[in-house]
Scaffold this motif. Structure first.
Motif, PDB file in Angstrom:
ATOM      1  N   MET A  27       7.330  12.062  -7.193  1.00 49.17           N
ATOM      2  CA  MET A  27       6.372  12.208  -6.133  1.00 49.17           C
ATOM      3  C   MET A  27       6.776  12.151  -5.112  1.00 49.17           C
ATOM      4  SD  MET A  27       2.703  10.012  -6.108  1.00 49.17           S
ATOM      5  CE  MET A  27       3.048   8.606  -4.898  1.00 49.17           C
ATOM      6  N   ARG A  28       6.090  12.832  -3.721  1.00 49.54           N
ATOM      7  CA  ARG A  28       6.450  12.766  -2.425  1.00 49.54           C
ATOM      8  C   ARG A  28       5.495  11.773  -2.057  1.00 49.54           C
ATOM      9  NH1 ARG A  28       9.442  14.609   1.040  1.00 49.54           N
ATOM     10  NH2 ARG A  28       7.929  14.473   2.697  1.00 49.54           N
ATOM     11  N   GLY A  29       6.080  10.626  -1.805  1.00 51.55           N
ATOM     12  CA  GLY A  29       5.262   9.575  -1.402  1.00 51.55           C
ATOM     13  C   GLY A  29       5.831   8.383  -0.912  1.00 51.55           C
ATOM     14  N   PHE A  30       5.206   7.296  -0.415  1.00 53.19           N
ATOM     15  CA  PHE A  30       6.067   5.965   0.017  1.00 53.19           C
ATOM     16  C   PHE A  30       5.300   4.999  -0.109  1.00 53.19           C
ATOM     17  CE2 PHE A  30       4.058   6.988   3.908  1.00 53.19           C
ATOM     18  CZ  PHE A  30       4.008   5.770   4.578  1.00 53.19           C
ATOM     19  N   SER A  31       5.729   3.632  -0.225  1.00 47.51           N
ATOM     20  CA  SER A  31       4.612   2.336  -0.112  1.00 47.51           C
ATOM     21  C   SER A  31       5.541   1.557   0.897  1.00 47.51           C
ATOM     22  CB  SER A  31       4.462   1.873  -1.414  1.00 47.51           C
ATOM     23  OG  SER A  31       5.680   1.451  -1.954  1.00 47.51           O
ATOM     24  N   ILE A  32       4.613   0.588   1.500  1.00 44.94           N
ATOM     25  CA  ILE A  32       5.082  -0.575   2.313  1.00 44.94           C
ATOM     26  C   ILE A  32       4.576  -1.782   1.505  1.00 44.94           C
ATOM     27  CG2 ILE A  32       4.943  -1.587   4.460  1.00 44.94           C
ATOM     28  CD1 ILE A  32       3.979   0.954   5.661  1.00 44.94           C
ATOM     29  N   SER A  33       5.522  -2.880   1.610  1.00 50.67           N
ATOM     30  CA  SER A  33       5.330  -4.185   0.806  1.00 50.67           C
ATOM     31  C   SER A  33       5.658  -5.217   2.119  1.00 50.67           C
ATOM     32  CB  SER A  33       6.192  -4.116  -0.375  1.00 50.67           C
ATOM     33  OG  SER A  33       5.548  -3.379  -1.298  1.00 50.67           O
ATOM     34  N   LEU A  34       4.879  -6.015   2.142  1.00 49.77           N
ATOM     35  CA  LEU A  34       5.267  -7.144   2.992  1.00 49.77           C
ATOM     36  C   LEU A  34       5.000  -8.606   2.060  1.00 49.77           C
ATOM     37  CD1 LEU A  34       3.326  -6.965   6.463  1.00 49.77           C
ATOM     38  CD2 LEU A  34       5.799  -6.284   5.987  1.00 49.77           C
ATOM     39  N   ILE A  35       6.077  -9.604   2.394  1.00 49.83           N
ATOM     40  CA  ILE A  35       5.764 -10.782   1.738  1.00 49.83           C
ATOM     41  C   ILE A  35       5.836 -11.828   2.779  1.00 49.83           C
ATOM     42  CG2 ILE A  35       8.367 -10.931   1.144  1.00 49.83           C
ATOM     43  CD1 ILE A  35       7.258 -12.830  -1.300  1.00 49.83           C
ATOM     44  N   GLN A  36       5.040 -12.995   2.760  1.00 51.99           N
ATOM     45  CA  GLN A  36       4.916 -14.019   3.743  1.00 51.99           C
ATOM     46  C   GLN A  36       5.849 -15.085   3.350  1.00 51.99           C
ATOM     47  OE1 GLN A  36       1.309 -16.805   3.663  1.00 51.99           O
ATOM     48  NE2 GLN A  36       1.189 -16.088   5.770  1.00 51.99           N
ATOM     49  N   LEU A  37       6.860 -15.389   3.983  1.00 53.06           N
ATOM     50  CA  LEU A  37       7.774 -16.492   3.357  1.00 53.06           C
ATOM     51  C   LEU A  37       7.715 -17.558   4.010  1.00 53.06           C
ATOM     52  CD1 LEU A  37      10.971 -14.160   3.421  1.00 53.06           C
ATOM     53  CD2 LEU A  37       9.815 -14.642   1.581  1.00 53.06           C
ATOM     54  N   ASP A  97      -2.539  20.748   2.814  1.00 52.77           N
ATOM     55  CA  ASP A  97      -2.452  19.955   4.328  1.00 52.77           C
ATOM     56  C   ASP A  97      -3.146  18.522   3.979  1.00 52.77           C
ATOM     57  OD1 ASP A  97      -5.051  20.546   3.441  1.00 52.77           O
ATOM     58  OD2 ASP A  97      -5.774  21.388   5.386  1.00 52.77           O
ATOM     59  N   GLU A  98      -3.204  18.042   2.854  1.00 50.28           N
ATOM     60  CA  GLU A  98      -3.827  16.748   2.508  1.00 50.28           C
ATOM     61  C   GLU A  98      -2.671  15.651   2.237  1.00 50.28           C
ATOM     62  OE1 GLU A  98      -8.456  17.941   0.848  1.00 50.28           O
ATOM     63  OE2 GLU A  98      -6.629  17.528  -0.575  1.00 50.28           O
ATOM     64  N   ILE A  99      -3.236  14.453   2.327  1.00 40.70           N
ATOM     65  CA  ILE A  99      -2.292  13.496   1.884  1.00 40.70           C
ATOM     66  C   ILE A  99      -3.244  12.124   1.293  1.00 40.70           C
ATOM     67  CG2 ILE A  99      -0.515  13.424   3.559  1.00 40.70           C
ATOM     68  CD1 ILE A  99      -1.933  11.010   4.882  1.00 40.70           C
ATOM     69  N   GLU A 100      -3.173  11.474   0.380  1.00 43.53           N
ATOM     70  CA  GLU A 100      -3.922  10.395  -0.193  1.00 43.53           C
ATOM     71  C   GLU A 100      -3.491   9.205   0.107  1.00 43.53           C
ATOM     72  OE1 GLU A 100      -7.071   9.327  -3.756  1.00 43.53           O
ATOM     73  OE2 GLU A 100      -5.826  11.283  -3.804  1.00 43.53           O
ATOM     74  N   ILE A 101      -4.203   8.261   0.945  1.00 49.03           N
ATOM     75  CA  ILE A 101      -3.769   6.910   1.475  1.00 49.03           C
ATOM     76  C   ILE A 101      -4.270   6.068   0.262  1.00 49.03           C
ATOM     77  CG2 ILE A 101      -3.887   5.412   3.192  1.00 49.03           C
ATOM     78  CD1 ILE A 101      -4.793   7.449   5.311  1.00 49.03           C
ATOM     79  N   GLY A 102      -3.297   5.270  -0.049  1.00 49.88           N
ATOM     80  CA  GLY A 102      -3.718   4.317  -1.077  1.00 49.88           C
ATOM     81  C   GLY A 102      -3.550   4.542  -2.583  1.00 49.88           C
ATOM     82  N   MET A 103      -3.055   5.745  -2.859  1.00 45.10           N
ATOM     83  CA  MET A 103      -2.846   6.386  -4.111  1.00 45.10           C
ATOM     84  C   MET A 103      -2.031   5.430  -4.973  1.00 45.10           C
ATOM     85  SD  MET A 103      -1.653   9.893  -5.626  1.00 45.10           S
ATOM     86  CE  MET A 103      -3.535  10.648  -5.667  1.00 45.10           C
ATOM     87  N   GLY A 104      -2.460   5.216  -6.436  1.00 39.75           N
ATOM     88  CA  GLY A 104      -1.600   4.562  -7.275  1.00 39.75           C
ATOM     89  C   GLY A 104      -0.342   5.181  -7.934  1.00 39.75           C
ATOM     90  N   ILE A 105       0.315   4.395  -8.517  1.00 39.57           N
ATOM     91  CA  ILE A 105       1.701   4.861  -8.784  1.00 39.57           C
ATOM     92  C   ILE A 105       1.636   5.590 -10.035  1.00 39.57           C
ATOM     93  CG2 ILE A 105       3.047   2.969  -8.040  1.00 39.57           C
ATOM     94  CD1 ILE A 105       3.064   1.601 -10.632  1.00 39.57           C
ATOM     95  N   HIS A 106       0.517   5.786 -10.824  1.00 39.71           N
ATOM     96  CA  HIS A 106       0.298   6.633 -11.820  1.00 39.71           C
ATOM     97  C   HIS A 106      -0.751   7.883 -11.450  1.00 39.71           C
ATOM     98  CE1 HIS A 106       0.924   2.782 -13.699  1.00 39.71           C
ATOM     99  NE2 HIS A 106       1.841   3.454 -13.990  1.00 39.71           N
ATOM    100  N   MET A 145       0.911  -1.269   0.020  1.00 38.44           N
ATOM    101  CA  MET A 145      -0.037  -0.073   0.044  1.00 38.44           C
ATOM    102  C   MET A 145       0.923   1.150   0.010  1.00 38.44           C
ATOM    103  SD  MET A 145      -2.992   0.974   2.473  1.00 38.44           S
ATOM    104  CE  MET A 145      -4.510   2.025   1.758  1.00 38.44           C
ATOM    105  N   GLY A 146       0.386   2.247  -0.658  1.00 35.75           N
ATOM    106  CA  GLY A 146       1.248   3.340  -0.748  1.00 35.75           C
ATOM    107  C   GLY A 146       0.439   4.523  -0.234  1.00 35.75           C
ATOM    108  N   THR A 147       1.218   5.808   0.251  1.00 38.37           N
ATOM    109  CA  THR A 147       0.574   6.980   0.310  1.00 38.37           C
ATOM    110  C   THR A 147       1.013   8.109  -0.234  1.00 38.37           C
ATOM    111  OG1 THR A 147      -0.369   6.273   2.340  1.00 38.37           O
ATOM    112  CG2 THR A 147      -0.029   8.803   2.310  1.00 38.37           C
ATOM    113  N   ALA A 148       0.587   9.119  -0.826  1.00 36.80           N
ATOM    114  CA  ALA A 148       1.048  10.184  -1.477  1.00 36.80           C
ATOM    115  C   ALA A 148       1.017  11.449  -0.892  1.00 36.80           C
ATOM    116  CB  ALA A 148       0.310  10.507  -2.850  1.00 36.80           C
TER     117      ALA A 148
END
Length: 330
Positions: A298-308, A206-215, A184-187
């Protein structure tokens, strides 16, 4: 905006030329198309072809190398490579034992890679496809977007393709890796399209968008700015409940800069990530922090998790080297 470019009309071509130079003789450009391929690929190897639009560097074309991708098909900015680019790049990397296509779940990519697969089939070249669909912000689970989880998929797929000789078996293992990955990402602020000079979306200061896509695709919520701890908790709640991850799971974590977030900020975010995962009873085996899958500046980041699991761990922790990623297990 000020950018380090020459001509907007030749951005992708010049980027590829510079990329090939940086690979220092290990990668060449595919003649007449925007694709790159490793110079040395073992005969009889299942080839791994990744691909997608430019503007997300280093993802895709920065992940060609040892125990990583064998080739990358490159599209224009935020656009899928066309079928001919994919076809010619696949022919350049195939070594008689089939090709695995690995790319993000976007309509243009799916259509063009499918057309290229049909063209290759007519040439007697087998193709299997695994599509990345890790974005939990996409409500329709059948049509989820592929975002930064592609990094985990390529890391595992590259090692699988280097050691498993059966194309169907390769696709099955890589599909399992994709099925166990969530992101999931946030911009915070829009990036700028280098080919047009225009922003990819708009947000109030003063806004952010939670879950924004990469485009710049819509996320799940436009919210007011908040402390990192609160934002990370919101994002991880969605990620952890979606698989769902469970106590005792072993995981790898990616904190990805989508363009212009600093490593300091990502490390601050990772403090909360580590706390939340520990409280949830998850064991973090590996954490990667940095720029993997971007969306221009873009100023934003994403978090990824993989279950191994035991099978995925042997491929995930294999030594690997590419322009954008170098991994050696100590």
């Amino acid at each position: 905006m000020k950018h380090l470019i020459n001509d907007r009309a030749t951005l992708v071509e010049e980027m590829l030329e510079g990329l090939v130079c940086a690979y220092q003789g290990t990668v060449i450009k595919v003649p007449d198309v925007n694709g790159i391929v490793k110079c040395h690929i073992e005969e009889g190897k299942v080839a791994l072809l990744v691909g997608g639009g430019s503007g997300h560097e280093p993802i895709y074309h920065g992940l060609v190398g040892k125990n990583m991708a064998d080739a990358a098909a490159v599209g224009n900015i935020f656009a899928s490579p066309n079928p001919r680019v994919i076809y010619e790049t696949a022919k350049a990397c195939q070594r008689g034992n089939g090709v695995l296509f690995l790319y993000g779940n976007y309509a243009g990519d799916v259509m063009n890679f499918d057309i290229a697969a049909e063209m290759l089939h007519e040439d007697g070249i087998r193709v299997r496809t695994v599509v990345i669909n890790d974005d939990v912000a996409t409500q329709d689970k059948e049509n989820r977007r592929g975002i930064s989880g592609l990094f985990f998929a390529v890391k595992i797929a590259g090692s699988v393709c280097a050691s498993v000789k059966d194309l169907d078996a390769v696709a099955e293992i890589v599909q399992k890796a994709v099925d166990r990955t969530r992101s999931m990402g946030t911009a915070f602020e829009a990036g700028t399209m280098l080919n047009t000079g225009k922003p990819t979306f708009t947000l109030h200061p003063d806004e952010i968008e939670i879950g924004m896509g990469i485009h710049g695709e819509p996320g799940v919520e436009v919210a007011k700015t908040m402390p990192a701890k609160q934002l990370i908790q919101i994002m991880l709640k969605r990620i952890l409940s979606d698989l769902p991850f469970k106590r005792g799971d072993e995981v790898a974590v990616l904190l990805n800069d989508l363009g212009s977030v600093t490593n300091m900020e990502l490390c601050i975010a990772n403090k909360t990530v580590a706390e939340v995962l520990s409280e949830a009873g998850l064991l973090t085996l590996y954490t990667h922090i940095g720029k993997v899958s971007t969306t221009m500046d873009m100023r934003g980041f994403s978090i990824s998790l993989i279950q191994l699991d035991d099978e995925l761990k042997q491929y995930f922790f294999a030594d690997a080297n590419s322009l954008a990623f170098d991994f050696h297990r100590s």
